[in-house]
Design a protein around this motif. Structure first.
Motif, PDB file in Angstrom:
ATOM      1  N   TRP A 106     -19.399  51.593 -10.416  1.00 17.78           N
ATOM      2  CA  TRP A 106     -18.529  50.985 -11.412  1.00 17.78           C
ATOM      3  C   TRP A 106     -17.916  52.019 -12.344  1.00 17.78           C
ATOM      4  O   TRP A 106     -16.759  51.892 -12.755  1.00 17.78           O
ATOM      5  N   SER A 107     -18.670  53.054 -12.659  1.00 18.71           N
ATOM      6  CA  SER A 107     -18.135  54.107 -13.519  1.00 18.71           C
ATOM      7  C   SER A 107     -16.975  54.814 -12.835  1.00 18.71           C
ATOM      8  O   SER A 107     -15.911  55.038 -13.445  1.00 18.71           O
ATOM      9  N   PHE A 108     -17.160  55.176 -11.578  1.00 17.29           N
ATOM     10  CA  PHE A 108     -16.089  55.844 -10.831  1.00 17.29           C
ATOM     11  C   PHE A 108     -14.910  54.898 -10.620  1.00 17.29           C
ATOM     12  O   PHE A 108     -13.748  55.313 -10.667  1.00 17.29           O
ATOM     13  N   PHE A 158     -26.802  44.248 -20.246  1.00 17.63           N
ATOM     14  CA  PHE A 158     -25.946  45.353 -20.664  1.00 17.63           C
ATOM     15  C   PHE A 158     -26.584  46.669 -20.244  1.00 17.63           C
ATOM     16  O   PHE A 158     -27.748  46.935 -20.578  1.00 17.63           O
ATOM     17  N   THR A 159     -25.815  47.482 -19.516  1.00 21.28           N
ATOM     18  CA  THR A 159     -26.311  48.774 -19.053  1.00 21.28           C
ATOM     19  C   THR A 159     -25.253  49.847 -19.286  1.00 21.28           C
ATOM     20  O   THR A 159     -24.142  49.577 -19.748  1.00 21.28           O
ATOM     21  N   VAL A 160     -25.614  51.061 -18.897  1.00 15.86           N
ATOM     22  CA  VAL A 160     -24.672  52.177 -18.984  1.00 15.86           C
ATOM     23  C   VAL A 160     -23.405  51.887 -18.182  1.00 15.86           C
ATOM     24  O   VAL A 160     -22.316  52.375 -18.529  1.00 15.86           O
ATOM     25  N   ALA A 161     -23.502  51.077 -17.148  1.00 13.25           N
ATOM     26  CA  ALA A 161     -22.304  50.720 -16.374  1.00 13.25           C
ATOM     27  C   ALA A 161     -21.314  49.960 -17.236  1.00 13.25           C
ATOM     28  O   ALA A 161     -20.105  50.231 -17.209  1.00 13.25           O
ATOM     29  N   ASP A 162     -21.804  48.996 -18.013  1.00 13.99           N
ATOM     30  CA  ASP A 162     -20.916  48.238 -18.897  1.00 13.99           C
ATOM     31  C   ASP A 162     -20.302  49.144 -19.952  1.00 13.99           C
ATOM     32  O   ASP A 162     -19.106  49.051 -20.247  1.00 13.99           O
ATOM     33  N   LEU A 163     -21.115  50.024 -20.529  1.00 17.43           N
ATOM     34  CA  LEU A 163     -20.608  50.945 -21.539  1.00 17.43           C
ATOM     35  C   LEU A 163     -19.481  51.805 -20.969  1.00 17.43           C
ATOM     36  O   LEU A 163     -18.407  51.927 -21.576  1.00 17.43           O
ATOM     37  N   ASN A 164     -19.711  52.386 -19.809  1.00 18.74           N
ATOM     38  CA  ASN A 164     -18.695  53.252 -19.208  1.00 18.74           C
ATOM     39  C   ASN A 164     -17.410  52.502 -18.908  1.00 18.74           C
ATOM     40  O   ASN A 164     -16.305  52.970 -19.201  1.00 18.74           O
TER      41      ASN A 164
END
Length: 210
Positions: A106-108, A158-164
């Protein structure tokens, strides 16, 4: 203090600073400004910037953010946030290799599918007409994933994926028609930005020189 984050918050350094606040990390923030924002970045009285030899010694690419953490020097905002989440654990971090893969995916995806297009629309005019159809398509994909995931991208929380991804989608907030067409994305971004750690980062960002 082991962790140092380089970059003004009016840059992609907002991402690792937000995450550090979510994780409750102690860190030193060094506000390195982008050289292109200065009339003469090489002037003797110029602030530390991305062209400064002192910063180029840390990141020869001349981009922010960068971090130094227990001897590790790391560049690229998404790599930094994924690293910090993995290192420090907790609910924002992937719980297993599958969640780690999804967070990376998701980040990419946000960087390759939304970021450049959303940023280019800030020029207005033909740029908006050119990029809007593609952004509508990707917002629909994101909305489907959020509905399937109970309102979040990975693990139903909520995880780092959502933040990114939220920090990339933020660039499109000047186009309300995108969010009106996808209420799931609108509500998810509002929930991300309502978090105390985001609010604290944003207040610091707003206090920086424009």
């Amino acid at each position: 203090m082991a962790l140092t984050i380089y970059g003004v918050l009016r840059s992609r350094a907002s991402r690792p600073v937000w995450l550090a606040k979510e994780l409750g990390l102690e860190y030193r923030h060094v506000p390195v400004i982008q050289g292109y924002r200065l009339p003469d970045p090489a002037a003797p009285d110029a602030p530390l910037n991305t062209t400064s030899p002192a910063f180029r010694a840390i990141n020869p690419n001349g981009h922010v953010p960068s971090i130094e953490d227990d001897g590790l020097v790391l560049h690229e905002s998404m790599a930094i946030t994924l690293y910090l989440a993995r290192k420090h654990g907790g609910p924002l971090a992937p719980r297993d290799v599958a969640e780690e893969a999804l967070a990376t995916m998701w980040s990419f995806w946000a960087v390759t599918s939304i970021e450049e297009q959303a940023l280019s629309t800030r020029a207005g005019g033909e740029a908006v007409e050119r990029e809007l159809p593609g952004l509508h398509r990707y917002f629909a994909i994101l909305a489907d994933a959020l509905r399937a995931g109970g309102g979040w991208l990975v693990g139903g929380r909520f995880t780092v994926a959502d933040l990114n991804v939220a920090e990339v989608v933020r660039y499109a907030q000047g186009m309300p028609e995108l969010f009106a067409a996808q209420p799931a994305v609108r509500d998810w971004l509002a929930a991300c930005q309502a978090r105390p750690a985001f609010q604290a980062m944003w207040a610091e960002r707003e206090a920086e020189p424009a």
